[in-house]
Design an enzyme around this catalytic site. Structure first.
Site, PDB file in Angstrom:
ATOM      1  N   HIS A   1       0.818  -1.217   0.000  1.00  0.00           N
ATOM      2  CA  HIS A   1       0.000   0.000   0.000  1.00  0.00           C
ATOM      3  C   HIS A   1       0.848   1.261   0.000  1.00  0.00           C
ATOM      4  O   HIS A   1       0.569   2.217  -0.697  1.00  0.00           O
ATOM      5  CB  HIS A   1      -0.883   0.027   1.264  1.00  0.00           C
ATOM      6  CG  HIS A   1      -2.110  -0.802   1.122  1.00  0.00           C
ATOM      7  ND1 HIS A   1      -2.452  -1.765   2.036  1.00  0.00           N
ATOM      8  CD2 HIS A   1      -3.061  -0.808   0.183  1.00  0.00           C
ATOM      9  CE1 HIS A   1      -3.577  -2.327   1.649  1.00  0.00           C
ATOM     10  NE2 HIS A   1      -3.969  -1.773   0.532  1.00  0.00           N
TER      11      HIS A   1
ATOM     12  N   ARG B   1      -6.728  -1.366 -16.544  1.00  0.00           N
ATOM     13  CA  ARG B   1      -6.654  -2.622 -15.781  1.00  0.00           C
ATOM     14  C   ARG B   1      -7.939  -2.728 -14.956  1.00  0.00           C
ATOM     15  O   ARG B   1      -7.994  -2.261 -13.810  1.00  0.00           O
ATOM     16  CB  ARG B   1      -5.446  -2.603 -14.845  1.00  0.00           C
ATOM     17  CG  ARG B   1      -4.097  -2.765 -15.522  1.00  0.00           C
ATOM     18  CD  ARG B   1      -2.999  -2.853 -14.467  1.00  0.00           C
ATOM     19  NE  ARG B   1      -1.751  -3.338 -14.995  1.00  0.00           N
ATOM     20  CZ  ARG B   1      -0.735  -2.564 -15.378  1.00  0.00           C
ATOM     21  NH1 ARG B   1      -0.842  -1.262 -15.294  1.00  0.00           N
ATOM     22  NH2 ARG B   1       0.384  -3.104 -15.843  1.00  0.00           N
TER      23      ARG B   1
ATOM     24  N   ARG C   1      -9.244  -3.583 -20.872  1.00  0.00           N
ATOM     25  CA  ARG C   1      -8.805  -4.979 -20.795  1.00  0.00           C
ATOM     26  C   ARG C   1      -9.787  -5.750 -19.925  1.00  0.00           C
ATOM     27  O   ARG C   1     -10.128  -5.297 -18.825  1.00  0.00           O
ATOM     28  CB  ARG C   1      -7.399  -5.056 -20.188  1.00  0.00           C
ATOM     29  CG  ARG C   1      -6.949  -6.490 -19.993  1.00  0.00           C
ATOM     30  CD  ARG C   1      -5.523  -6.594 -19.538  1.00  0.00           C
ATOM     31  NE  ARG C   1      -5.369  -6.279 -18.138  1.00  0.00           N
ATOM     32  CZ  ARG C   1      -4.192  -6.274 -17.509  1.00  0.00           C
ATOM     33  NH1 ARG C   1      -3.089  -6.526 -18.180  1.00  0.00           N
ATOM     34  NH2 ARG C   1      -4.119  -6.000 -16.230  1.00  0.00           N
TER      35      ARG C   1
ATOM     36  N   GLU D   1       1.434 -11.473 -24.233  1.00  0.00           N
ATOM     37  CA  GLU D   1       2.241 -11.510 -23.006  1.00  0.00           C
ATOM     38  C   GLU D   1       2.676 -12.930 -22.650  1.00  0.00           C
ATOM     39  O   GLU D   1       3.293 -13.160 -21.618  1.00  0.00           O
ATOM     40  CB  GLU D   1       1.496 -10.845 -21.844  1.00  0.00           C
ATOM     41  CG  GLU D   1       0.091 -11.329 -21.614  1.00  0.00           C
ATOM     42  CD  GLU D   1      -0.632 -10.555 -20.512  1.00  0.00           C
ATOM     43  OE1 GLU D   1       0.011  -9.840 -19.734  1.00  0.00           O
ATOM     44  OE2 GLU D   1      -1.867 -10.680 -20.423  1.00  0.00           O
TER      45      GLU D   1
ATOM     46  N   ASN E   1       5.548  -6.984 -19.071  1.00  0.00           N
ATOM     47  CA  ASN E   1       5.746  -7.374 -17.667  1.00  0.00           C
ATOM     48  C   ASN E   1       5.656  -8.885 -17.537  1.00  0.00           C
ATOM     49  O   ASN E   1       6.470  -9.520 -16.860  1.00  0.00           O
ATOM     50  CB  ASN E   1       4.684  -6.727 -16.762  1.00  0.00           C
ATOM     51  CG  ASN E   1       4.671  -5.228 -16.881  1.00  0.00           C
ATOM     52  OD1 ASN E   1       5.609  -4.646 -17.416  1.00  0.00           O
ATOM     53  ND2 ASN E   1       3.624  -4.585 -16.404  1.00  0.00           N
ATOM     54  N   ASP E   2       4.659  -9.459 -18.211  1.00  0.00           N
ATOM     55  CA  ASP E   2       4.527 -10.913 -18.187  1.00  0.00           C
ATOM     56  C   ASP E   2       5.386 -11.576 -19.260  1.00  0.00           C
ATOM     57  O   ASP E   2       5.995 -12.614 -19.011  1.00  0.00           O
ATOM     58  CB  ASP E   2       3.057 -11.315 -18.370  1.00  0.00           C
ATOM     59  CG  ASP E   2       2.294 -11.209 -17.056  1.00  0.00           C
ATOM     60  OD1 ASP E   2       2.851 -11.594 -16.017  1.00  0.00           O
ATOM     61  OD2 ASP E   2       1.149 -10.734 -17.063  1.00  0.00           O
TER      62      ASP E   2
ATOM     63  N   CYS F   1       1.949  -2.067 -23.620  1.00  0.00           N
ATOM     64  CA  CYS F   1       1.461  -1.456 -22.382  1.00  0.00           C
ATOM     65  C   CYS F   1       2.217  -1.976 -21.159  1.00  0.00           C
ATOM     66  O   CYS F   1       1.876  -1.626 -20.035  1.00  0.00           O
ATOM     67  CB  CYS F   1      -0.044  -1.675 -22.235  1.00  0.00           C
ATOM     68  SG  CYS F   1      -0.510  -3.403 -22.282  1.00  0.00           S
TER      69      CYS F   1
HETATM   70  C1  PEP Z   1       1.944  -6.848 -18.705  1.00  0.00           C
HETATM   71  O1  PEP Z   1       1.965  -8.036 -18.372  1.00  0.00           O
HETATM   72  O2  PEP Z   1       2.895  -6.277 -19.299  1.00  0.00           O
HETATM   73  C2  PEP Z   1       0.780  -6.022 -18.390  1.00  0.00           C
HETATM   74  C3  PEP Z   1       0.656  -4.793 -18.850  1.00  0.00           C
HETATM   75  O3  PEP Z   1      -0.175  -6.558 -17.586  1.00  0.00           O
HETATM   76  P1  PEP Z   1      -0.065  -6.650 -15.988  1.00  0.00           P
HETATM   77  O4  PEP Z   1       1.148  -5.858 -15.556  1.00  0.00           O
HETATM   78  O5  PEP Z   1      -1.344  -6.097 -15.482  1.00  0.00           O
HETATM   79  O6  PEP Z   1       0.100  -8.110 -15.785  1.00  0.00           O
HETATM   80 MG    MG Z   2       0.142  -9.052 -17.734  1.00  0.00          MG
END
Ligand code: PEP
Ligand code: MG
Length: 538
Positions: free
Chosen positions: A187, A294, A330, A429, A452-453, A500
């Protein structure tokens, strides 16, 4: 110098205010009057309820609605029979004081949660501790560990900061914070980013390394803290801080400008949002749309699934605020590290490889359809597009689109308006989706690369694990090849491709992504202008 987890970017130089840990010692006592103890507990709960309502409203006004919802979850705990009811039962069963009963229930939950790795459960444990301490303070007639009148340029240093602490911080005086524990999703880290003040968390022992009045330099970009620095270091960071301010001011000149490359190509720069309010920050920072909403955050910090009407109003609000700019919504990406208390999900050994996102939605079509109907209904209020997360095979995309068509048929029968030509896309992803991008491109209007994934799955390097952070490299040639393959596949089919994931805001990666022909960069609001600048100057 101490190194922790960089939680919120920026530089700050200030004096330490060390927040004492809230230690409440309870002498074990056998009570004489069970009825009186139960009444005391009831009064303490009522007092806590009033305090929390006050904190919720105050935080909602001074920080934002999104932050104030943590107090909603505290209020819910006060009505939870497994918590307050259990404490009341313990008074009777153990013939003990209300204080001892509350403590025993809190300790029991903390013991159960302490072995769990799940970030979400850890946050819930923090909430129970926070509410438990509030009740104990009320029972003992102690006031909360409020922050005294802090002087200007204060850096708050604490073992951890719970939501009720952060709500009390005077934003004009507190310029940064540092904590022993916590990760990027705690948080305190989230609130620091919202307030746009630097923060370093997970420093382990910072509370025993500093004392009140020490001077500290906080480098929120590198996750570094320098205690009582030498004159020349102070000067160096003061220069960096001033430089950053000047740069940020200059960047404001780009708010209404387009990101056009030297070669004359126009690249879209959009914002990522997690709540409806975030859309304002995207617009203020010159975002040309929302590249990722998100939506899972609409489902969190509540007791039940949001209804179609609630979701419709949220999506409509954002679509209207964007005044014709694109809005990519999304669909629910829950699972992995994001859980919902009211949606049963199995305990999994590998939750990131398990029942999450589109997999869960295709299994729980009731949940999926409610959301799709809400998005479709909002599609007449702006340039709404739908994006499916975690697609790993064509059959998932086909199934998802079938559900979408069923929703369209339903709405037609009900004579509810929606945009029949609504664009649909997928997140790329999962490595299999990048490898099969040429095939998938025929079934979508766009791709958005979720690095990110994608990075964690390609390199088998958990995005949440600090110990292997050195392996988590978006510029790894394997990741770059997948990105290039994805963009090329989209373009061959005449579709566009955005990004993204956090990589889209990485200034070192931007020139390569531009060279690959990426059409859209979507980043969190404070990064939009930097990305525009980098594109214009590259
Ligand atoms: C990602 O995976 O890059 C992404 C934007 O989704 P999240 O970070 O919500 O998993
Ligand atoms: Mg993701």
């Amino acid at each position: 110098m101490r190194k922790g987890i960089a939680a919120s970017k920026g530089y700050a130089i200030g004096k330490v205010f060390l927040k004492e840990q809230d230690v409440i010692v309870i002498a074990h006592s056998n009570c004489i009057d069970v009825i009186e103890e139960k009444k005391r507990l009831k009064r303490a709960v009522e007092e806590a309820r009033n305090q929390l309502i006050h904190l919720r409203d105050k935080t909602g006004e001074s920080i934002g609605k999104e932050e104030s919802v943590v107090f909603e979850s505290h209020l819910i705990l006060l009505d939870d029979p497994e918590f307050i009811g259990a404490a009341s039962a313990a008074v009777e069963r153990d013939n003990t004081s209300a204080e001892a009963a509350v403590k025993s229930i809190v300790d029991m939950y903390l013991a159960i949660f302490s072995d769990m790795e799940d970030e979400y459960i850890k946050e819930r444990a923090a909430d129970i501790k926070d509410v438990g301490n509030r009740l104990l303070r009320n029972l003992m007639g102690r006031c909360s560990t409020e922050f005294p009148d802090l002087p200007e340029n204060t850096v708050v240093v604490a073992h951890d900061l719970v939501p009720s602490d952060t709500a009390q911080l005077d934003r004009r005086k507190v310029i940064a914070f540092l904590t022993d524990i916590g990760g990027r999703t705690s948080h305190s880290a989230i609130i620091a980013r919202m307030l746009e003040i630097p923060a370093v968390v997970g420093l382990q022992d910072i509370t025993s390394r500093v004392k009140n009045g020490d001077t500290v330099i906080v480098d929120g970009a590198e996750g570094v803290v320098i205690i009582n620095p030498q004159e020349d270091t102070l000067k160096l960071y003061e220069d960096k801080r001033v430089q950053l301010e000047i740069e940020n001011d200059k960047l404001k000149g780009l708010i209404d400008k387009k990101a056009v490359t030297r070669a004359g190509r126009n690249i879209a720069v959009a914002g990522n949002i997690g709540s409806v309010e975030d859309v304002h920050k995207v617009i203020e920072n010159g975002g040309e749309g929302v590249g990722l909403f998100r939506t899972e955050f609409l489902y969190m910090d509540r007791e039940e699934l949001p209804t179609e009407e609630e979701q419709f109003l949220a999506y409509k609000y954002v679509a209207e605020k964007l005044e014709g700019r694109p809005l990519i919504i999304r669909t629910l990406d829950i699972g992995g590290d994001k859980r919902l208390p009211y949606l049963p999900m199995p305990e999994e050994i590998n939750p990131f490889l398990g029942y999450r996102a589109i997999r869960l939605c295709l299994d729980r079509q009731d949940v999926f359809k409610t959301q799709l109907r809400a998005i479709l209904r909002a599609s007449v209020f702006g340039k709404v597009k739908i994006m499916f997360p975690m697609i790993s095979a064509l059959k998932e995309l086909i199934k998802a689109k079938e559900v979408l068509w069923r929703c369209m048929e339903e709405l037609k029968t009900e004579e509810k308006p929606f945009n029949e030509a609504v664009e649909t896309g997928i997140m790329i992803e999962v490595p299999s989706a990048a490898i099969m991008a040429d095939e998938l491109a025929g079934y979508v209007d766009f791709f958005s690369i979720g690095t990110n994934d994608l990075v964690q799955y390609t390199l088998a390097a958990d995005r949440m694990n600090e110990k292997i952070a050195y392996l988590y490299d978006p510029m790894h040639p394997a990741v770059l090849r997948l990105i290039k393959m994805t963009i090329d596949a989209a373009h061959r089919e005449g579709k566009w491709c955005g990004m993204c994931g956090e990589m889209a805001g990485d200034e070192e990666a931007i020139p390569t992504l531009m060279e690959y022909g990426l059409d859209e960069f979507s980043v969190s609001a404070p990064y939009i202008l930097r990305v525009k600048q980098k594109i214009i100057n590259s």
